[in-house]
Design a protein around this motif. Structure first.
Motif, PDB file in Angstrom:
ATOM      1  N   GLU A   5       0.823  -1.199   0.000  1.00 23.02           N
ATOM      2  CA  GLU A   5       0.000   0.000   0.000  1.00 23.02           C
ATOM      3  C   GLU A   5       0.861   1.254   0.000  1.00 23.02           C
ATOM      4  O   GLU A   5       1.922   1.316   0.620  1.00 23.02           O
ATOM      5  N   ASN A   6       0.386   2.258  -0.761  1.00 26.54           N
ATOM      6  CA  ASN A   6       1.045   3.570  -0.858  1.00 26.54           C
ATOM      7  C   ASN A   6       2.382   3.551  -1.583  1.00 26.54           C
ATOM      8  O   ASN A   6       3.142   4.506  -1.490  1.00 26.54           O
ATOM      9  N   VAL A   7       2.693   2.470  -2.287  1.00 24.37           N
ATOM     10  CA  VAL A   7       3.902   2.440  -3.108  1.00 24.37           C
ATOM     11  C   VAL A   7       3.506   2.813  -4.533  1.00 24.37           C
ATOM     12  O   VAL A   7       2.714   2.114  -5.169  1.00 24.37           O
ATOM     13  N   PRO A   8       4.008   3.941  -5.059  1.00 24.18           N
ATOM     14  CA  PRO A   8       3.614   4.356  -6.408  1.00 24.18           C
ATOM     15  C   PRO A   8       4.158   3.417  -7.481  1.00 24.18           C
ATOM     16  O   PRO A   8       5.298   2.938  -7.377  1.00 24.18           O
ATOM     17  N   VAL A   9       3.334   3.139  -8.483  1.00 25.51           N
ATOM     18  CA  VAL A   9       3.711   2.249  -9.579  1.00 25.51           C
ATOM     19  C   VAL A   9       3.286   2.893 -10.895  1.00 25.51           C
ATOM     20  O   VAL A   9       2.168   3.399 -11.004  1.00 25.51           O
ATOM     21  N   VAL A  10       4.161   2.872 -11.881  1.00 26.55           N
ATOM     22  CA  VAL A  10       3.837   3.333 -13.225  1.00 26.55           C
ATOM     23  C   VAL A  10       4.232   2.231 -14.203  1.00 26.55           C
ATOM     24  O   VAL A  10       5.351   1.701 -14.128  1.00 26.55           O
ATOM     25  N   PHE A  11       3.327   1.894 -15.100  1.00 26.46           N
ATOM     26  CA  PHE A  11       3.598   0.872 -16.104  1.00 26.46           C
ATOM     27  C   PHE A  11       3.981   1.534 -17.419  1.00 26.46           C
ATOM     28  O   PHE A  11       3.427   2.571 -17.787  1.00 26.46           O
ATOM     29  N   ALA A  12       4.923   0.938 -18.121  1.00 26.39           N
ATOM     30  CA  ALA A  12       5.344   1.431 -19.425  1.00 26.39           C
ATOM     31  C   ALA A  12       5.080   0.357 -20.468  1.00 26.39           C
ATOM     32  O   ALA A  12       5.309  -0.828 -20.220  1.00 26.39           O
ATOM     33  N   ASP A  13       4.564   0.767 -21.603  1.00 22.84           N
ATOM     34  CA  ASP A  13       4.354  -0.066 -22.786  1.00 22.84           C
ATOM     35  C   ASP A  13       3.023  -0.796 -22.816  1.00 22.84           C
ATOM     36  O   ASP A  13       2.468  -1.027 -23.879  1.00 22.84           O
ATOM     37  N   ARG A  14       2.495  -1.161 -21.669  1.00 22.92           N
ATOM     38  CA  ARG A  14       1.199  -1.855 -21.657  1.00 22.92           C
ATOM     39  C   ARG A  14       0.507  -1.627 -20.321  1.00 22.92           C
ATOM     40  O   ARG A  14       1.162  -1.457 -19.297  1.00 22.92           O
ATOM     41  N   PRO A  15      -0.821  -1.632 -20.334  1.00 23.00           N
ATOM     42  CA  PRO A  15      -1.547  -1.402 -19.079  1.00 23.00           C
ATOM     43  C   PRO A  15      -1.476  -2.627 -18.177  1.00 23.00           C
ATOM     44  O   PRO A  15      -1.309  -3.751 -18.656  1.00 23.00           O
ATOM     45  N   PRO A  16      -1.614  -2.421 -16.879  1.00 21.97           N
ATOM     46  CA  PRO A  16      -1.585  -3.564 -15.953  1.00 21.97           C
ATOM     47  C   PRO A  16      -2.914  -4.310 -15.962  1.00 21.97           C
ATOM     48  O   PRO A  16      -3.952  -3.762 -16.319  1.00 21.97           O
ATOM     49  N   ASP A  17      -2.861  -5.570 -15.581  1.00 25.19           N
ATOM     50  CA  ASP A  17      -4.082  -6.360 -15.391  1.00 25.19           C
ATOM     51  C   ASP A  17      -4.502  -6.265 -13.932  1.00 25.19           C
ATOM     52  O   ASP A  17      -3.692  -6.494 -13.035  1.00 25.19           O
ATOM     53  N   ASN A  18      -5.753  -5.922 -13.704  1.00 22.83           N
ATOM     54  CA  ASN A  18      -6.329  -5.940 -12.356  1.00 22.83           C
ATOM     55  C   ASN A  18      -5.571  -5.063 -11.361  1.00 22.83           C
ATOM     56  O   ASN A  18      -5.377  -5.447 -10.204  1.00 22.83           O
ATOM     57  N   LEU A  19      -5.121  -3.906 -11.824  1.00 24.77           N
ATOM     58  CA  LEU A  19      -4.431  -2.993 -10.933  1.00 24.77           C
ATOM     59  C   LEU A  19      -4.659  -1.571 -11.427  1.00 24.77           C
ATOM     60  O   LEU A  19      -4.494  -1.294 -12.613  1.00 24.77           O
ATOM     61  N   ASP A  20      -5.065  -0.697 -10.519  1.00 24.39           N
ATOM     62  CA  ASP A  20      -5.224   0.709 -10.866  1.00 24.39           C
ATOM     63  C   ASP A  20      -3.871   1.388 -10.738  1.00 24.39           C
ATOM     64  O   ASP A  20      -3.343   1.526  -9.628  1.00 24.39           O
ATOM     65  N   ALA A  21      -3.313   1.799 -11.859  1.00 16.36           N
ATOM     66  CA  ALA A  21      -2.001   2.433 -11.847  1.00 16.36           C
ATOM     67  C   ALA A  21      -1.836   3.276 -13.105  1.00 16.36           C
ATOM     68  O   ALA A  21      -2.532   3.086 -14.101  1.00 16.36           O
ATOM     69  N   ASP A  22      -0.897   4.204 -13.054  1.00 19.19           N
ATOM     70  CA  ASP A  22      -0.579   5.014 -14.221  1.00 19.19           C
ATOM     71  C   ASP A  22       0.090   4.145 -15.287  1.00 19.19           C
ATOM     72  O   ASP A  22       0.781   3.167 -14.973  1.00 19.19           O
ATOM     73  N   LEU A 174       7.427  10.450 -10.440  1.00 19.03           N
ATOM     74  CA  LEU A 174       7.861  11.537  -9.549  1.00 19.03           C
ATOM     75  C   LEU A 174       6.670  12.350  -9.066  1.00 19.03           C
ATOM     76  O   LEU A 174       6.647  12.804  -7.906  1.00 19.03           O
ATOM     77  N   ASP A 175       5.664  12.529  -9.929  1.00 15.76           N
ATOM     78  CA  ASP A 175       4.431  13.191  -9.500  1.00 15.76           C
ATOM     79  C   ASP A 175       3.791  12.438  -8.344  1.00 15.76           C
ATOM     80  O   ASP A 175       3.353  13.031  -7.356  1.00 15.76           O
ATOM     81  N   ARG A 176       3.724  11.118  -8.467  1.00 16.79           N
ATOM     82  CA  ARG A 176       3.109  10.306  -7.413  1.00 16.79           C
ATOM     83  C   ARG A 176       3.927  10.385  -6.125  1.00 16.79           C
ATOM     84  O   ARG A 176       3.374  10.482  -5.028  1.00 16.79           O
ATOM     85  N   ILE A 177       5.237  10.334  -6.245  1.00 18.38           N
ATOM     86  CA  ILE A 177       6.091  10.423  -5.064  1.00 18.38           C
ATOM     87  C   ILE A 177       5.896  11.765  -4.365  1.00 18.38           C
ATOM     88  O   ILE A 177       5.933  11.863  -3.132  1.00 18.38           O
ATOM     89  N   ALA A 178       5.636  12.801  -5.182  1.00 19.05           N
ATOM     90  CA  ALA A 178       5.444  14.145  -4.622  1.00 19.05           C
ATOM     91  C   ALA A 178       4.054  14.341  -4.028  1.00 19.05           C
ATOM     92  O   ALA A 178       3.765  15.393  -3.463  1.00 19.05           O
ATOM     93  N   GLY A 179       3.187  13.331  -4.168  1.00 15.05           N
ATOM     94  CA  GLY A 179       1.882  13.418  -3.523  1.00 15.05           C
ATOM     95  C   GLY A 179       0.690  13.516  -4.452  1.00 15.05           C
ATOM     96  O   GLY A 179      -0.440  13.709  -3.986  1.00 15.05           O
ATOM     97  N   GLU A 180       0.877  13.382  -5.763  1.00 18.43           N
ATOM     98  CA  GLU A 180      -0.247  13.412  -6.703  1.00 18.43           C
ATOM     99  C   GLU A 180      -1.228  12.301  -6.357  1.00 18.43           C
ATOM    100  O   GLU A 180      -0.856  11.138  -6.247  1.00 18.43           O
ATOM    101  N   GLU A 181      -2.510  12.662  -6.185  1.00 17.38           N
ATOM    102  CA  GLU A 181      -3.504  11.692  -5.721  1.00 17.38           C
ATOM    103  C   GLU A 181      -4.662  11.526  -6.689  1.00 17.38           C
ATOM    104  O   GLU A 181      -5.703  10.977  -6.322  1.00 17.38           O
ATOM    105  N   SER A 182      -4.515  11.968  -7.919  1.00 17.96           N
ATOM    106  CA  SER A 182      -5.584  11.801  -8.898  1.00 17.96           C
ATOM    107  C   SER A 182      -5.755  10.325  -9.249  1.00 17.96           C
ATOM    108  O   SER A 182      -4.936   9.481  -8.872  1.00 17.96           O
ATOM    109  N   GLY A 183      -6.816  10.017  -9.980  1.00 13.00           N
ATOM    110  CA  GLY A 183      -7.037   8.646 -10.418  1.00 13.00           C
ATOM    111  C   GLY A 183      -5.962   8.201 -11.396  1.00 13.00           C
ATOM    112  O   GLY A 183      -5.107   8.993 -11.812  1.00 13.00           O
ATOM    113  N   PRO A 184      -5.978   6.930 -11.776  1.00 16.13           N
ATOM    114  CA  PRO A 184      -4.955   6.397 -12.691  1.00 16.13           C
ATOM    115  C   PRO A 184      -4.898   7.217 -13.981  1.00 16.13           C
ATOM    116  O   PRO A 184      -5.922   7.543 -14.576  1.00 16.13           O
ATOM    117  N   ARG A 185      -3.697   7.554 -14.380  1.00 18.17           N
ATOM    118  CA  ARG A 185      -3.502   8.345 -15.591  1.00 18.17           C
ATOM    119  C   ARG A 185      -2.973   7.451 -16.717  1.00 18.17           C
ATOM    120  O   ARG A 185      -2.165   6.560 -16.486  1.00 18.17           O
TER     121      ARG A 185
END
Length: 198
Positions: A5-22, A174-185
């Motif tokens: 929990e609260n660990v920011p994750v960003v996926f590159a190249d393809r969207p994640p399965d069953n996970l809300d993330a950028d 870096l946005d997420r680490i800085a506190g960005e709390e919007s929905g998955p982008r």
């Protein structure tokens, strides 16, 4: 896929399965659609699709775009023109002509063009076409590859920028680490079309 929990994750190249993330990616379906439409606009009606792991997200989406483009232009999608190469197919000896694309080209009504869904498929198809002396078959590859511009004819490609994708992913992280709390982008990056001789 689980994450602490609260660990920011960003996926590159393809969207994640069953996970809300950028996610940062290209529009794979649109790229497949544009590539197929390009071949149709040059008069091709029998267009093969060659990919590796077409059940995976990126190549599968490109196949979907290819199929949509065919149907949009009044062409019938033929599953017999789809080659799902696996990595072992790349290692056939040079003299082996019993490969899916070779058999397809030997059919009474062969494809006149090939759309390659990723880099590995592009390399394999270019090797196979040139080995068979079939420079009359048009080819477009989604993803550029070494020597694609040096072959005769040179291979037409759609490219994406790993550097741009990496920078965009880091910026989102870096946005997420800085506190960005919007929905998955979801950031969709452009591809570049490079018309060459094929």
């Amino acid at each position: 896929l689980n994450r602490p929990e609260n660990v920011p994750v960003v996926f590159a190249d393809r969207p994640p399965d069953n996970l809300d993330a950028d996610v940062v990616m290209i529009d794979n379906a649109a790229t497949g659609h544009t590539a197929a439409s390009h071949l149709v606009s040059h008069g091709h009606r029998r267009i093969a699709f060659v990919g590796t792991e077409v059940d995976q997200y990126a190549v599968g989406a490109r196949l979907g775009g290819y199929r949509a483009a065919l149907e949009e232009h009044g062409l019938v999608f033929d599953p017999g023109l789809v080659v799902n190469r696996n990595l072992a197919a790349q290692r056939h000896p040079a003299g082996d002509t019993d490969l899916p694309l070779s058999r397809m080209l030997a059919d009474p009504d062969p494809p006149t063009a090939v759309l390659c869904g990723n880099l590995l498929a592009g390399v394999a198809a270019a090797r196979e076409l040139h080995r068979a002396g079939r420079t009359d078959v048009a080819m477009v590859s989604i993803d550029d590859f070494p020597v694609a511009d040096s072959l005769d004819p040179a291979i037409t490609v759609f490219t994406q920028s790993p550097e741009l994708m990496g920078r965009a992913a880091v910026d989102l992280l870096l946005d997420r680490i800085a506190g960005e709390e919007s929905g998955p982008r979801r950031m969709v990056l452009p591809t570049t079309f490079i018309a060459r001789g094929s």
